[in-house]
Design a protein around this motif. Structure first.
Motif, PDB file in Angstrom:
ATOM      1  N   MET A   1       0.862  -1.151   0.000  1.00  0.00           N
ATOM      2  CA  MET A   1       0.000   0.000   0.000  1.00  0.00           C
ATOM      3  C   MET A   1       0.914   1.221   0.000  1.00  0.00           C
ATOM      4  N   ASP A   2       0.580   2.154  -0.874  1.00  0.00           N
ATOM      5  CA  ASP A   2       1.405   3.357  -0.937  1.00  0.00           C
ATOM      6  C   ASP A   2       0.915   4.401   0.064  1.00  0.00           C
ATOM      7  N   TRP A   3       1.684   5.428   0.264  1.00  0.00           N
ATOM      8  CA  TRP A   3       1.377   6.443   1.286  1.00  0.00           C
ATOM      9  C   TRP A   3       0.103   7.201   0.973  1.00  0.00           C
ATOM     10  N   GLU A   4      -0.267   7.374  -0.283  1.00  0.00           N
ATOM     11  CA  GLU A   4      -1.503   8.089  -0.634  1.00  0.00           C
ATOM     12  C   GLU A   4      -2.730   7.287  -0.215  1.00  0.00           C
ATOM     13  N   THR A   5      -2.690   5.998  -0.409  1.00  0.00           N
ATOM     14  CA  THR A   5      -3.797   5.140  -0.002  1.00  0.00           C
ATOM     15  C   THR A   5      -3.901   5.104   1.524  1.00  0.00           C
ATOM     16  N   ALA A   6      -2.765   5.021   2.199  1.00  0.00           N
ATOM     17  CA  ALA A   6      -2.756   5.002   3.664  1.00  0.00           C
ATOM     18  C   ALA A   6      -3.295   6.310   4.225  1.00  0.00           C
ATOM     19  N   LEU A   7      -2.898   7.421   3.613  1.00  0.00           N
ATOM     20  CA  LEU A   7      -3.384   8.726   4.056  1.00  0.00           C
ATOM     21  C   LEU A   7      -4.889   8.849   3.827  1.00  0.00           C
ATOM     22  N   SER A   8      -5.353   8.373   2.690  1.00  0.00           N
ATOM     23  CA  SER A   8      -6.779   8.416   2.382  1.00  0.00           C
ATOM     24  C   SER A   8      -7.574   7.556   3.363  1.00  0.00           C
ATOM     25  N   THR A   9      -7.066   6.386   3.679  1.00  0.00           N
ATOM     26  CA  THR A   9      -7.740   5.497   4.618  1.00  0.00           C
ATOM     27  C   THR A   9      -7.751   6.106   6.020  1.00  0.00           C
ATOM     28  N   ALA A  10      -6.619   6.641   6.447  1.00  0.00           N
ATOM     29  CA  ALA A  10      -6.524   7.256   7.767  1.00  0.00           C
ATOM     30  C   ALA A  10      -7.467   8.461   7.871  1.00  0.00           C
ATOM     31  N   THR A  11      -7.544   9.248   6.808  1.00  0.00           N
ATOM     32  CA  THR A  11      -8.435  10.410   6.798  1.00  0.00           C
ATOM     33  C   THR A  11      -9.890   9.950   6.903  1.00  0.00           C
ATOM     34  N   GLY A  12     -10.240   8.916   6.173  1.00  0.00           N
ATOM     35  CA  GLY A  12     -11.599   8.382   6.225  1.00  0.00           C
ATOM     36  C   GLY A  12     -11.962   7.887   7.616  1.00  0.00           C
ATOM     37  N   VAL A  13     -11.043   7.182   8.262  1.00  0.00           N
ATOM     38  CA  VAL A  13     -11.277   6.668   9.610  1.00  0.00           C
ATOM     39  C   VAL A  13     -11.426   7.835  10.583  1.00  0.00           C
ATOM     40  N   LEU A  14     -10.532   8.829  10.458  1.00  0.00           N
ATOM     41  CA  LEU A  14     -10.589   9.988  11.342  1.00  0.00           C
ATOM     42  C   LEU A  14     -11.898  10.753  11.184  1.00  0.00           C
ATOM     43  N   VAL A  15     -12.344  10.973   9.959  1.00  0.00           N
ATOM     44  CA  VAL A  15     -13.605  11.675   9.713  1.00  0.00           C
ATOM     45  C   VAL A  15     -14.778  10.870  10.268  1.00  0.00           C
ATOM     46  N   THR A  16     -14.759   9.562  10.105  1.00  0.00           N
ATOM     47  CA  THR A  16     -15.822   8.703  10.624  1.00  0.00           C
ATOM     48  C   THR A  16     -15.880   8.780  12.149  1.00  0.00           C
ATOM     49  N   LEU A  17     -14.718   8.669  12.783  1.00  0.00           N
ATOM     50  CA  LEU A  17     -14.685   8.760  14.254  1.00  0.00           C
ATOM     51  C   LEU A  17     -15.149  10.130  14.734  1.00  0.00           C
ATOM     52  N   LEU A  18     -14.746  11.167  14.051  1.00  0.00           N
ATOM     53  CA  LEU A  18     -15.187  12.514  14.408  1.00  0.00           C
ATOM     54  C   LEU A  18     -16.702  12.638  14.257  1.00  0.00           C
ATOM     55  N   GLY A  19     -17.271  12.085  13.188  1.00  0.00           N
ATOM     56  CA  GLY A  19     -18.721  12.111  12.976  1.00  0.00           C
ATOM     57  C   GLY A  19     -19.464  11.361  14.066  1.00  0.00           C
ATOM     58  N   VAL A  20     -18.936  10.221  14.480  1.00  0.00           N
ATOM     59  CA  VAL A  20     -19.555   9.441  15.554  1.00  0.00           C
ATOM     60  C   VAL A  20     -19.508  10.230  16.862  1.00  0.00           C
ATOM     61  N   ALA A  21     -18.365  10.855  17.148  1.00  0.00           N
ATOM     62  CA  ALA A  21     -18.227  11.624  18.386  1.00  0.00           C
ATOM     63  C   ALA A  21     -19.178  12.818  18.405  1.00  0.00           C
ATOM     64  N   VAL A  22     -19.260  13.544  17.297  1.00  0.00           N
ATOM     65  CA  VAL A  22     -20.158  14.701  17.225  1.00  0.00           C
ATOM     66  C   VAL A  22     -21.611  14.241  17.336  1.00  0.00           C
ATOM     67  N   GLY A  23     -21.953  13.170  16.666  1.00  0.00           N
ATOM     68  CA  GLY A  23     -23.318  12.636  16.738  1.00  0.00           C
ATOM     69  C   GLY A  23     -23.687  12.210  18.152  1.00  0.00           C
ATOM     70  N   ALA A  24     -22.772  11.555  18.844  1.00  0.00           N
ATOM     71  CA  ALA A  24     -23.032  11.122  20.220  1.00  0.00           C
ATOM     72  C   ALA A  24     -23.206  12.337  21.133  1.00  0.00           C
ATOM     73  N   TRP A  25     -22.353  13.351  20.943  1.00  0.00           N
ATOM     74  CA  TRP A  25     -22.453  14.563  21.761  1.00  0.00           C
ATOM     75  C   TRP A  25     -23.796  15.251  21.536  1.00  0.00           C
ATOM     76  N   MET A  26     -24.214  15.365  20.269  1.00  0.00           N
ATOM     77  CA  MET A  26     -25.489  16.023  19.954  1.00  0.00           C
ATOM     78  C   MET A  26     -26.669  15.231  20.516  1.00  0.00           C
ATOM     79  N   SER A  27     -26.609  13.927  20.417  1.00  0.00           N
ATOM     80  CA  SER A  27     -27.688  13.087  20.941  1.00  0.00           C
ATOM     81  C   SER A  27     -27.774  13.215  22.456  1.00  0.00           C
ATOM     82  N   ASN A  28     -26.634  13.186  23.118  1.00  0.00           N
ATOM     83  CA  ASN A  28     -26.607  13.331  24.578  1.00  0.00           C
ATOM     84  C   ASN A  28     -27.148  14.695  24.993  1.00  0.00           C
ATOM     85  N   ARG A  29     -26.767  15.729  24.276  1.00  0.00           N
ATOM     86  CA  ARG A  29     -27.247  17.081  24.578  1.00  0.00           C
ATOM     87  C   ARG A  29     -28.757  17.177  24.404  1.00  0.00           C
ATOM     88  N   SER A  30     -29.271  16.583  23.343  1.00  0.00           N
ATOM     89  CA  SER A  30     -30.712  16.599  23.088  1.00  0.00           C
ATOM     90  C   SER A  30     -31.468  15.843  24.180  1.00  0.00           C
TER      91      SER A  30
END
Length: 163
Positions: A1-30
């Motif tokens: 796997m080249d560095w571009e694919t690894a960076l793309s995968t890592a970015t996708g995972v990071l964005v997904t985790l951030l979305g889950v965290a924001v969603g959980a925070w919003m749900s808890n607040r509601s």
């Protein structure tokens, strides 16, 4: 796997985790807001129920049907409001409590009918203020009420608007 694919995968995972965290925070607040609103509604309703019970006890005390008032329910409801209510509702509840103190003093002093009417009107006014404070807190767009009972004005008395 080249560095571009690894960076793309890592970015996708990071964005997904951030979305889950924001969603959980919003749900808890509601959920927290819904819980707070529900508790405030129940607490305000309990205070109004105890206000009616205590007021009727004061009426019976004045007419000598009771020797004394049991303040336990009123004091418990007032304490609940003080624990969970915002300052505007607590202040309105304390004004209602002060009106009860004045009614009690009036009864002990054998206030006449005119004085009793003034004391009773103050309790009704303070109850209205409490209801409107609670309505503003629970639904900021709710219009204020101008009265809580449909009791007509006495005959030969000019009609007047209550605040």
């Amino acid at each position: 796997m080249d560095w571009e694919t690894a960076l793309s995968t890592a970015t996708g995972v990071l964005v997904t985790l951030l979305g889950v965290a924001v969603g959980a925070w919003m749900s808890n607040r509601s959920q927290s807001r819904a819980w707070s609103r529900s508790v405030l509604t129940d607490t305000s309703a309990a205070l109004l129920q105890e206000q009616a019970t205590t007021y009727m006890g004061l009426v019976r005390w004045r007419s000598k049907e009771l020797e004394r008032i049991d303040w336990a329910g009123w004091n418990a409801a007032l304490a609940r409001v003080q624990l969970v209510g915002p300052p505007s509702i607590v202040e309105a509840a304390l004004k209602l409590d002060a009106a009860f103190w004045r009614i009690g003093a009036g009864i002990r002093e054998n206030v006449d009918e005119v004085g009793w009417g003034q004391l009773r009107d103050e309790v009704e006014l303070r109850r209205l203020e409490f209801v409107n404070a609670a309505r503003r807190q629970l639904s900021p767009s709710a219009a204020s009420l101008h009265r809580l009972v449909g009791k007509p004005d006495p005959p030969n008395q000019p009609t007047h608007q209550r605040p």
